[in-house]
Design a protein around this motif. Structure first.
Motif, PDB file in Angstrom:
ATOM      1  N   LEU A 185      -8.273  53.265  18.797  1.00  0.00           N
ATOM      2  CA  LEU A 185      -6.732  53.298  19.364  1.00  0.00           C
ATOM      3  C   LEU A 185      -6.124  54.705  18.678  1.00  0.00           C
ATOM      4  CD1 LEU A 185      -5.621  49.542  19.094  1.00  0.00           C
ATOM      5  CD2 LEU A 185      -5.452  51.061  21.070  1.00  0.00           C
ATOM      6  N   HIS A 186      -6.560  54.965  17.534  1.00  0.00           N
ATOM      7  CA  HIS A 186      -5.928  56.094  16.900  1.00  0.00           C
ATOM      8  C   HIS A 186      -6.566  57.673  17.437  1.00  0.00           C
ATOM      9  CE1 HIS A 186      -3.716  52.716  14.989  1.00  0.00           C
ATOM     10  NE2 HIS A 186      -2.792  53.438  15.329  1.00  0.00           N
ATOM     11  N   LEU A 214      -6.219  43.565  13.800  1.00  0.00           N
ATOM     12  CA  LEU A 214      -7.015  44.813  14.143  1.00  0.00           C
ATOM     13  C   LEU A 214      -7.647  45.433  12.958  1.00  0.00           C
ATOM     14  CD1 LEU A 214      -4.703  46.532  16.914  1.00  0.00           C
ATOM     15  CD2 LEU A 214      -6.667  45.385  17.302  1.00  0.00           C
ATOM     16  N   ARG A 255     -10.304  55.392  23.740  1.00  0.00           N
ATOM     17  CA  ARG A 255      -9.091  54.556  23.200  1.00  0.00           C
ATOM     18  C   ARG A 255      -8.568  53.661  24.057  1.00  0.00           C
ATOM     19  NH1 ARG A 255      -3.416  57.673  23.209  1.00  0.00           N
ATOM     20  NH2 ARG A 255      -4.046  58.822  21.443  1.00  0.00           N
ATOM     21  N   GLU A 256      -9.241  53.781  25.321  1.00  0.00           N
ATOM     22  CA  GLU A 256      -8.988  52.507  26.398  1.00  0.00           C
ATOM     23  C   GLU A 256     -10.008  51.592  25.933  1.00  0.00           C
ATOM     24  OE1 GLU A 256      -9.406  54.064  30.368  1.00  0.00           O
ATOM     25  OE2 GLU A 256     -10.470  51.899  30.860  1.00  0.00           O
ATOM     26  N   MET A 271     -10.338  41.455  24.648  1.00  0.00           N
ATOM     27  CA  MET A 271     -11.868  41.583  25.581  1.00  0.00           C
ATOM     28  C   MET A 271     -13.133  41.585  24.513  1.00  0.00           C
ATOM     29  SD  MET A 271     -12.646  44.235  28.586  1.00  0.00           S
ATOM     30  CE  MET A 271     -14.220  44.324  29.711  1.00  0.00           C
ATOM     31  N   LEU A 322      -8.656  37.500  31.352  1.00  0.00           N
ATOM     32  CA  LEU A 322      -9.653  37.099  30.165  1.00  0.00           C
ATOM     33  C   LEU A 322      -9.371  35.758  29.736  1.00  0.00           C
ATOM     34  CD1 LEU A 322      -9.310  40.430  28.148  1.00  0.00           C
ATOM     35  CD2 LEU A 322     -11.349  39.818  29.603  1.00  0.00           C
ATOM     36  N   ARG A 344      -6.931  37.293  18.719  1.00  0.00           N
ATOM     37  CA  ARG A 344      -5.942  38.158  19.296  1.00  0.00           C
ATOM     38  C   ARG A 344      -5.653  37.701  20.694  1.00  0.00           C
ATOM     39  NH1 ARG A 344      -8.790  42.268  16.463  1.00  0.00           N
ATOM     40  NH2 ARG A 344      -9.983  42.828  18.427  1.00  0.00           N
ATOM     41  N   LYS A 394     -14.648  50.611  16.540  1.00  0.00           N
ATOM     42  CA  LYS A 394     -13.609  49.447  15.924  1.00  0.00           C
ATOM     43  C   LYS A 394     -12.466  49.751  16.661  1.00  0.00           C
ATOM     44  CE  LYS A 394     -15.697  49.032  11.367  1.00  0.00           C
ATOM     45  NZ  LYS A 394     -16.098  47.725  11.983  1.00  0.00           N
ATOM     46  N   PRO A 395     -11.515  48.864  17.171  1.00  0.00           N
ATOM     47  CA  PRO A 395     -10.344  49.085  18.105  1.00  0.00           C
ATOM     48  C   PRO A 395      -9.320  49.745  16.983  1.00  0.00           C
ATOM     49  CG  PRO A 395     -11.042  46.929  17.812  1.00  0.00           C
ATOM     50  CD  PRO A 395     -11.969  47.218  17.051  1.00  0.00           C
ATOM     51  N   VAL A 396      -9.442  49.528  15.873  1.00  0.00           N
ATOM     52  CA  VAL A 396      -8.173  50.374  15.067  1.00  0.00           C
ATOM     53  C   VAL A 396      -8.450  51.748  14.875  1.00  0.00           C
ATOM     54  CG1 VAL A 396      -9.169  49.700  12.897  1.00  0.00           C
ATOM     55  CG2 VAL A 396      -6.768  49.990  13.001  1.00  0.00           C
ATOM     56  N   MET A 435      -8.542  49.686  23.052  1.00  0.00           N
ATOM     57  CA  MET A 435      -7.405  48.733  23.646  1.00  0.00           C
ATOM     58  C   MET A 435      -8.000  47.527  24.401  1.00  0.00           C
ATOM     59  SD  MET A 435      -6.048  47.805  26.651  1.00  0.00           S
ATOM     60  CE  MET A 435      -6.437  49.007  27.717  1.00  0.00           C
ATOM     61  N   LEU A 436      -8.965  47.681  24.760  1.00  0.00           N
ATOM     62  CA  LEU A 436      -9.570  46.466  25.499  1.00  0.00           C
ATOM     63  C   LEU A 436      -9.820  45.275  24.682  1.00  0.00           C
ATOM     64  CD1 LEU A 436     -11.749  47.962  28.477  1.00  0.00           C
ATOM     65  CD2 LEU A 436      -9.654  46.890  28.756  1.00  0.00           C
ATOM     66  N   MET A 437     -10.395  46.028  23.538  1.00  0.00           N
ATOM     67  CA  MET A 437     -11.134  44.926  22.464  1.00  0.00           C
ATOM     68  C   MET A 437      -9.864  44.477  21.666  1.00  0.00           C
ATOM     69  SD  MET A 437     -14.684  46.069  21.097  1.00  0.00           S
ATOM     70  CE  MET A 437     -14.857  47.843  21.343  1.00  0.00           C
ATOM     71  N   ALA A 438      -8.862  45.281  21.619  1.00  0.00           N
ATOM     72  CA  ALA A 438      -7.437  44.969  20.906  1.00  0.00           C
ATOM     73  C   ALA A 438      -6.927  44.003  21.589  1.00  0.00           C
ATOM     74  CB  ALA A 438      -6.688  46.313  20.483  1.00  0.00           C
ATOM     75  N   VAL A 439      -6.869  43.668  22.719  1.00  0.00           N
ATOM     76  CA  VAL A 439      -5.945  42.868  23.477  1.00  0.00           C
ATOM     77  C   VAL A 439      -6.927  41.421  23.734  1.00  0.00           C
ATOM     78  CG1 VAL A 439      -4.679  44.818  24.330  1.00  0.00           C
ATOM     79  CG2 VAL A 439      -6.646  43.708  25.976  1.00  0.00           C
ATOM     80  N   PHE A 470       0.064  42.972  22.416  1.00  0.00           N
ATOM     81  CA  PHE A 470       0.198  44.311  21.968  1.00  0.00           C
ATOM     82  C   PHE A 470       0.845  45.361  23.028  1.00  0.00           C
ATOM     83  CE2 PHE A 470      -3.455  42.584  19.573  1.00  0.00           C
ATOM     84  CZ  PHE A 470      -3.340  43.031  18.237  1.00  0.00           C
TER      85      PHE A 470
END
Lengths: 404, 227
Positions: free
Chosen positions: A401-402, B56, A293-294, A303, B112, B83, A396-398, A297-301, B89
């Motif tokens: 994350l879940h 996403l 999950r972390e 990174m 970043l 993003r 995959k971030p999506v 999150m990193l890829m979602a935001v 987010f």
């Protein structure tokens, strides 16, 4: 920041990381000590043979080694040896007159290689004097003293001051014989010295050979860390008719053993580091899976995958190399301690000595082995990082994350 | 000016034995400075819509434009970079980096984006002060309450001044007092920083605060009310 996060992540699950780091410490230590131990065997074996028997370099008449005919001596051998003694890198050079023949006691006879030695220089080059376990180094008996090995003495059923007769062909092809009295018995782990050689004074032997003051062999002992090839080249350039051989040619089995040790080091390193790869991969996979999950999150935001990959790589390398310095230090200290005090293998000494090994083993490692092992651990850590890092960037971030 | 334009979005999940149509032709636009809640019962497609708006996830059909850029054809790395530069987010479970301090968490996205250190630290401290947790800057997230952690997460999302902030059920794990505090702060930031917020929620307190409420049912917009 990546480096900081990676380092802190290593200590997230302290006990898990410590187990891996501990296994790396033990692995590196075992690798170093195992290699040092094996190398100690090799060094001891080679040192025994080189320092007490064959020396670093030997010089002969090219024809002498074909059938050991006494007529094929080195021209001006003594003068050449005297010159070589002055060369840089040469610790000592001694001359020998060598004859093959028979040695007889009142009870038995046996084949023997009779070595007429230059007492002072022989002691310097092979330390023959230090190997005398009973009697003296050619003192106490004025006429024809002889030193033989303990096994030969046992085989012939003789002891100190017993008389033996040496029989051989002289320089004119006539059978000649001389009576000698045992002045000393040598103990050596070398089978040749203990069973095959008989040492007499050079002048006593040349008198019987009757070809004058001849020399069949010049043995050269070099200083430690000296390039033998340079001395061999110099000799060949100076005296180009003689056969010059290094210990590698004189005892090819030693060269093979030396090479085998190098390969064994890599085999041992391969086995231990492969085991470590599995440990590190396992730990890092767990670390990645429990941080799905972390990482998502990193890829979602924002990174990117390269940074995520790099972060996992750095983390794995940290985990891999954190224990290496301690393992290296422990290995170095253990080897240092036993190098000073030796590993006592006297319980097995009879068997070991039969193979030319010493009962007191001194582990030893070249500095470059420490460098190779360090490099090996870093490569292991990098290799171990590939799969967990790949796993991390594949998520995959999506979905991550879940994950619960 | 529209920050988000979604046109006829469809999303069908085919991994299951029976295909699931999560979104069935959603069209919407979000203007700059809006404080919008996407509401609806569980399984109506709120999170799926938010994921697609935030790049996403990709729609099966339809297009999404963010700040006049069509993001539907972008590959993974392009989306990640997009993003990073444009979207903030806030997650239901806060998702802070546990090994970093709260200040470092807020700084993370600016880092970043390669902000200079001094500006980064100043901005992080300003936001933490605005969120009322400046005194917790050097603590770790695990030392904070859920509400405080979510405030750090909001500060992180706002730090790099994104075009808009997507918040997926941001109050789901908070008690009523923390929820009220967080909503007040987000409303204040919406005003002061002109930050555009889009929430998915079924929390009535969030719905009450929102100035626009979009209701989804079975993957379709059934109501879109601006108050």
């Amino acid at each position: 920041m990546l480096v900081k996060i990676a380092w802190k992540n290593v200590w997230r699950s302290r006990s898990r990381s410590l187990v891996v780091i501990g296994s790396i410490i033990v692995g590196v230590w075992a690798l170093l000590f195992g290699s040092g131990f094996m190398n100690g065997f090799l060094v001891s074996y080679m040192a025994n043979i080189i320092n007490h028997d064959i020396s670093n370099i030997q010089i002969h008449n090219p024809k002498f080694k074909q059938d050991f005919d006494v007529r094929y001596f080195i021209a001006n051998g003594k003068a050449k040896a005297a010159a070589v003694r002055q060369w840089p890198g040469v610790r000592g050079a001694t001359t020998r007159t060598i004859v093959s023949g028979m040695i007889s006691s009142p009870k038995k006879a046996a084949g023997v290689q009779i070595r007429g030695v230059d007492l002072k220089n022989e002691a310097l080059v092979t330390r023959l004097d230090s190997m005398v376990a009973e009697g003296t180094y050619f003192t106490g008996i004025k006429r024809n003293p002889i030193i033989i090995g303990s096994r030969m003495a046992e085989n012939l059923g003789v002891k100190l001051r017993s008389k033996v007769v040496l029989t051989f062909n002289d320089g004119h092809g006539n059978i000649t014989a001389g009576a000698f009295r045992i002045v000393g018995i040598v103990e050596s782990s070398s089978v040749a010295i203990s069973e095959t050689y008989a040492f007499v004074r050079q002048q006593d032997l040349t008198k019987l050979v009757a070809l004058g003051d001849i020399v069949h062999e010049i043995a050269i002992l070099t200083q430690p860390q000296t390039d033998e090839a340079a001395i061999i080249t110099r000799y060949r350039q100076t005296y180009n008719h003689d056969l010059v051989e290094s210990w590698r040619e004189l005892a090819p089995e030693l060269a093979v053993m030396n090479e085998m040790y190098g390969n064994m080091l890599y085999v041992l390193m391969g086995i231990i580091l492969t085991a470590l790869v599995f440990g590190i991969v396992n730990t890092m996979l767990m670390a990645v899976l429990e941080r799905f999950r972390e990482l998502g999150m990193l890829m979602a935001v924002g990174m990117n995958k390269a940074r995520v990959y790099l972060m996992i790589m750095i983390e794995t390398v940290f985990l891999g190399v954190a224990g290496a310095p301690i393992g290296l230090l422990a290995g170095w200290l253990t080897i240092y301690y036993f190098r000073m005090h030796g590993v006592d293998l006297s319980n097995y000494s009879e068997g070991l000595e039969a193979f030319g090994y010493s009962a007191l083993l001194y582990p030893y490692l070249d500095n470059q082995v420490y460098f190779i092992v360090t490099l090996g651990v870093v490569v292991t850590a990098l290799v171990s990082a590939l799969y967990p890092a790949w796993k991390a960037i594949k998520l995959k971030p999506v979905e991550a994350l879940h994950k619960l | 000016m529209s920050v988000i334009k979604a046109n006829n979005i469809h999303k069908t999940y085919t991994e299951t034995a029976v295909p699931v149509h999560a979104l069935n032709g959603v069209t919407l636009s979000v203007e700059e400075g809006e404080f919008t809640a996407i509401v609806g019962p569980s399984g109506c497609g709120k999170t799926t819509l938010l994921n697609i708006l935030g790049g996403l996830d990709t729609p099966t059909e339809g297009t999404v434009e963010v700040a006049n850029t069509d993001i539907t054809g972008m590959n993974d790395n392009q989306l990640i970079n997009f993003r990073l530069q444009n979207i903030g987010f806030v997650f239901q479970a806060y998702n802070l980096i546990p090994v970093l301090t709260n200040k470092e968490n807020v700084e993370f996205i600016m880092l970043l984006q390669k902000w200079p250190r001094q500006e980064r630290e100043q901005r992080a401290m300003e936001l933490l002060a605005q969120m009322g947790i400046a005194d917790k800057a050097n603590q770790r997230p695990s030392e904070l309450s859920g509400g405080q952690q979510q405030r750090v997460a909001v500060a992180r999302a706002l730090a790099s001044k994104p075009k808009f902030i997507l918040a997926d059920e941001p109050t789901a794990n908070l008690d009523s007092k923390s929820t009220a505090n967080l909503l007040d702060m987000m409303a204040q930031l919406n005003k002061e920083e002109q930050a555009t917020f889009v929430f998915s929620t079924h929390d009535q307190r969030v719905i009450d605060k929102a100035r626009r409420v979009i209701t989804l049912e079975d993957g379709k917009i059934v109501a879109d009310i601006t108050r």
